[in-house]
Write a protein that holds these residues in place. Structure first.
Motif, mmCIF file in Angstrom:
data_model
loop_
_atom_site.group_PDB
_atom_site.id
_atom_site.type_symbol
_atom_site.label_atom_id
_atom_site.label_comp_id
_atom_site.label_asym_id
_atom_site.label_seq_id
_atom_site.Cartn_x
_atom_site.Cartn_y
_atom_site.Cartn_z
ATOM 1 N N LYS A 127 0.845 -1.193 0.000
ATOM 2 C CA LYS A 127 0.000 0.000 0.000
ATOM 3 C C LYS A 127 0.879 1.242 0.000
ATOM 4 O O LYS A 127 1.794 1.359 0.799
ATOM 5 N N SER A 128 0.615 2.119 -0.909
ATOM 6 C CA SER A 128 1.366 3.363 -0.999
ATOM 7 C C SER A 128 0.711 4.395 -0.094
ATOM 8 O O SER A 128 -0.476 4.667 -0.203
ATOM 9 N N VAL A 129 1.486 4.940 0.839
ATOM 10 C CA VAL A 129 0.979 5.969 1.727
ATOM 11 C C VAL A 129 1.284 7.325 1.100
ATOM 12 O O VAL A 129 2.421 7.618 0.760
ATOM 13 N N LYS A 130 0.256 8.115 0.927
ATOM 14 C CA LYS A 130 0.420 9.420 0.289
ATOM 15 C C LYS A 130 0.468 10.520 1.348
ATOM 16 O O LYS A 130 -0.196 10.449 2.369
ATOM 17 N N SER A 131 1.256 11.521 1.064
ATOM 18 C CA SER A 131 1.338 12.669 1.973
ATOM 19 C C SER A 131 0.079 13.521 1.820
ATOM 20 O O SER A 131 -0.669 13.388 0.843
ATOM 21 N N ASP A 132 -0.131 14.414 2.785
ATOM 22 C CA ASP A 132 -1.277 15.332 2.697
ATOM 23 C C ASP A 132 -1.219 16.154 1.420
ATOM 24 O O ASP A 132 -2.233 16.392 0.771
ATOM 25 N N LYS A 133 -0.013 16.602 1.051
ATOM 26 C CA LYS A 133 0.149 17.394 -0.178
ATOM 27 C C LYS A 133 -0.263 16.591 -1.406
ATOM 28 O O LYS A 133 -0.915 17.113 -2.309
ATOM 29 N N GLU A 134 0.126 15.306 -1.452
ATOM 30 C CA GLU A 134 -0.235 14.463 -2.590
ATOM 31 C C GLU A 134 -1.745 14.247 -2.654
ATOM 32 O O GLU A 134 -2.339 14.292 -3.734
ATOM 33 N N ILE A 135 -2.358 14.046 -1.501
ATOM 34 C CA ILE A 135 -3.812 13.853 -1.443
ATOM 35 C C ILE A 135 -4.524 15.133 -1.889
ATOM 36 O O ILE A 135 -5.473 15.092 -2.672
ATOM 37 N N GLU A 136 -4.045 16.280 -1.403
ATOM 38 C CA GLU A 136 -4.634 17.553 -1.818
ATOM 39 C C GLU A 136 -4.542 17.731 -3.328
ATOM 40 O O GLU A 136 -5.497 18.161 -3.966
ATOM 41 N N GLU A 137 -3.386 17.382 -3.914
ATOM 42 C CA GLU A 137 -3.192 17.525 -5.361
ATOM 43 C C GLU A 137 -4.179 16.650 -6.130
ATOM 44 O O GLU A 137 -4.758 17.067 -7.139
ATOM 45 N N ILE A 138 -4.413 15.435 -5.643
ATOM 46 C CA ILE A 138 -5.384 14.534 -6.281
ATOM 47 C C ILE A 138 -6.785 15.147 -6.219
ATOM 48 O O ILE A 138 -7.523 15.146 -7.201
ATOM 49 N N ILE A 139 -7.126 15.697 -5.060
ATOM 50 C CA ILE A 139 -8.447 16.317 -4.888
ATOM 51 C C ILE A 139 -8.607 17.513 -5.818
ATOM 52 O O ILE A 139 -9.627 17.669 -6.485
ATOM 53 N N TYR A 140 -7.586 18.380 -5.893
ATOM 54 C CA TYR A 140 -7.655 19.547 -6.767
ATOM 55 C C TYR A 140 -7.793 19.136 -8.229
ATOM 56 O O TYR A 140 -8.622 19.666 -8.960
ATOM 57 N N GLU A 141 -6.953 18.191 -8.650
ATOM 58 C CA GLU A 141 -6.954 17.780 -10.061
ATOM 59 C C GLU A 141 -8.253 17.076 -10.453
ATOM 60 O O GLU A 141 -8.649 17.109 -11.604
ATOM 61 N N SER A 142 -8.918 16.438 -9.487
ATOM 62 C CA SER A 142 -10.170 15.744 -9.786
ATOM 63 C C SER A 142 -11.343 16.713 -9.909
ATOM 64 O O SER A 142 -12.413 16.343 -10.367
ATOM 65 N N GLY A 143 -11.130 17.949 -9.466
ATOM 66 C CA GLY A 143 -12.203 18.941 -9.534
ATOM 67 C C GLY A 143 -13.130 18.908 -8.337
ATOM 68 O O GLY A 143 -14.136 19.603 -8.307
ATOM 69 N N ASN B 292 -6.573 21.536 6.041
ATOM 70 C CA ASN B 292 -5.869 20.606 6.920
ATOM 71 C C ASN B 292 -4.484 21.134 7.254
ATOM 72 O O ASN B 292 -3.717 21.494 6.379
ATOM 73 N N GLY B 293 -4.159 21.163 8.542
ATOM 74 C CA GLY B 293 -2.829 21.573 8.969
ATOM 75 C C GLY B 293 -2.547 23.055 8.856
ATOM 76 O O GLY B 293 -1.417 23.484 9.039
ATOM 77 N N LYS B 294 -3.547 23.864 8.577
ATOM 78 C CA LYS B 294 -3.346 25.313 8.437
ATOM 79 C C LYS B 294 -3.607 25.990 9.782
ATOM 80 O O LYS B 294 -4.464 25.565 10.552
ATOM 81 N N SER B 295 -2.879 27.068 10.035
ATOM 82 C CA SER B 295 -3.102 27.838 11.260
ATOM 83 C C SER B 295 -4.381 28.652 11.116
ATOM 84 O O SER B 295 -4.891 28.846 10.016
ATOM 85 N N GLU B 296 -4.861 29.156 12.246
ATOM 86 C CA GLU B 296 -6.082 29.971 12.250
ATOM 87 C C GLU B 296 -5.938 31.178 11.312
ATOM 88 O O GLU B 296 -6.837 31.511 10.557
#
Length: 119
Positions: free
Chosen positions: A4-20, A29-33
């Motif tokens: 199983k390939s574990v993806k970083s948060d950045k990689e997951i975000e990129e997949i979400i963005y590219e999928s529309g 996620n992980g952002k300050s206030e």
């Protein structure tokens, strides 16, 4: 055993963005206030999509939470003639707003330049 390939948060975000699924810059996620409370540029295409979706929901829900329910013979969530919104466009709504720091405020209907309400 499967590898199983574990993806970083950045990689997951990129997949979400590219999928529309989400507009770039909207995942917090992980952002300050202070990073979360920033206005970001959104493309014309996605601004229009969001406006169309909000208008569709407004019509579908018979104007629930529309603000002004003082008109005679109409109660919140009662059916109404959807054609009354035909002339409402994203541009006409945006023309009533202005940026003030990291918020949008409604332009005063009198002077067009002073602020009278926080959105």
């Amino acid at each position: 055993m499967a590898n199983k390939s574990v993806k970083s948060d950045k990689e997951i975000e990129e997949i979400i963005y590219e999928s529309g699924i989400c507009v770039r810059g909207m995942i917090m996620n992980g952002k300050s206030e202070s990073q979360m409370h920033q206005m970001i540029d959104v493309s014309e295409e996605y601004r229009q999509k969001m406006f169309d979706e909000c208008k569709r929901h407004f019509l579908q829900e018979n104007g629930v939470a529309n603000g002004d329910t003082t008109k005679p013979n109409w109660k919140n969530a009662d059916p109404f003639d959807a054609s009354i919104l035909d002339s409402v466009t994203r541009e006409s709504v945006e023309s009533t707003l202005m940026k003030s720091g990291n918020t949008l405020v409604k332009r005063s209907s009198v002077s067009g330049s002073s602020v009278d309400m926080k959105i």
